[in-house]
Design a protein around this motif. Structure first.
Motif, PDB file in Angstrom:
ATOM      1  N   GLN A   1      36.670   4.803   5.251  1.00 11.34           N
ATOM      2  CA  GLN A   1      37.178   4.861   3.887  1.00 11.34           C
ATOM      3  C   GLN A   1      38.654   5.235   3.866  1.00 11.34           C
ATOM      4  O   GLN A   1      39.123   6.016   4.696  1.00 11.34           O
TER       5      GLN A   1
ATOM      6  N   LEU B   1      34.810   8.162  -3.116  1.00  9.06           N
ATOM      7  CA  LEU B   1      34.563   7.311  -1.953  1.00  9.06           C
ATOM      8  C   LEU B   1      33.275   7.720  -1.240  1.00  9.06           C
ATOM      9  O   LEU B   1      32.462   6.866  -0.873  1.00  9.06           O
TER      10      LEU B   1
ATOM     11  N   GLN C   1      36.911   9.234   6.727  1.00 11.33           N
ATOM     12  CA  GLN C   1      38.047   8.849   5.883  1.00 11.33           C
ATOM     13  C   GLN C   1      39.335   8.916   6.684  1.00 11.33           C
ATOM     14  O   GLN C   1      39.585   9.887   7.407  1.00 11.33           O
TER      15      GLN C   1
END
Length: 200
Positions: free
Chosen positions: A10, A61, A72
Motif C-alpha cells: 500500500q 488503506l 505500507q
C-alpha cells in the motif's frame, strides 16, 4: 469473488509526489514481473491531498487491504532490488506468522544509517544492538492483515507510526525476521508544516 492475494503493498501519498511514487511503483512492478507474482501481490493507493492526515490515509488503506498480509511503503522511499522476493519467500516458508520484519537502510540528508525492525524490542530506541535505530513492527513491516485492521491508526499528521506501533505490539506473537536491508528510507529535510500539511 476474486481469490485473496498473499500480500497487499500500500502507498499513502499525495498528488504532488506522483513522480517519486511512479519511480517506486515501477520498481515494485519490475520485481512482480521478474518473480511472476501477479496472482499473489496487489498494490493499493491513496493519493488524497494533504487536507487528509497521513494517519487517516493509512487507516483507510488498511481497511481495504486485499492480501493476507499488508505492508505500507511511503512514496519517496525505496526497496532492496530483491526485497519483494525475500519477503514472499519468508511468508511462504512461515505461512501463519503474525508479522515479517527486516533491517532498513536509512539516508537522511546524505548521511547513511541503519535501522532494525524486530518484535524482540520493547519499544523504539536509538543506538541499540549496533543499529542507529531499532523499531518494533509498524507500517513498514509486513503485518497479518486481520491484525492490522483490528488496530486503528491515529488520525494525526506525524508520529502516527510510533503510536500505532505501541498499540499493535500486544497483538503480535510471532514473526519471521529477514537480516537484509529491505526498506530504504530516504529523507531530505524540508519545512515541517508544509511536509505534514499543517496550517500556520
Amino acid at each position: 469473488m476474486r481469490e485473496q492475494a498473499l500480500l497487499s503493498i500500500q502507498f499513502p501519498s499525495t498528488i504532488d509526489r506522483e513522480e517519486v511514487l511512479n519511480k517506486l511503483v515501477t520498481e515494485f512492478v519490475r520485481q512482480i514481473d521478474e518473480n511472476k507474482y501477479h496472482d499473489i501481490v496487489c498494490m493499493e493507493f491513496d493519493n488524497r491531498g494533504k487536507e487528509v492526515s497521513i494517519g487517516e490515509k493509512r487507516n483507510d488503506l488498511y481497511k481495504k487491504a486485499w492480501g493476507k498480509y499488508v505492508v505500507q511503503w511511503d512514496s519517496d522511499d525505496g526497496i532492496h532490488s530483491h526485497g519483494l522476493r525475500l519477503i514472499i519467500e519468508a511468508l511462504k516458508n512461515n505461512p501463519d506468522v503474525d508479522c515479517c520484519t527486516y533491517e532498513e537502510y536509512i539516508n537522511i540528508d546524505g548521511v547513511e544509517q541503519r535501522s532494525n525492525h524486530d518484535l524482540k524490542y520493547g519499544d523504539w530506541n536509538n543506538n541499540e544492538d549496533g543499529y542507529d535505530y531499532v523499531r518494533t513492527p509498524f507500517m513498514k513491516s509486513v503485518i497479518k492483515t486481520e491484525i492490522a485492521k483490528s488496530v486503528p491508526v491515529p488520525f494525526i499528521r506525524f508520529a502516527e507510526d510510533h503510536q500505532w506501533a505501541q498499540s499493535l505490539k500486544p497483538h503480535l506473537k510471532t514473526q519471521v525476521h529477514i537480516s537484509e536491508q529491505i526498506y530504504r528510507y530516504i529523507h531530505i529535510s524540508s519545512d515541517h508544516n508544509e511536509r505534514y500539511g499543517i496550517k500556520d
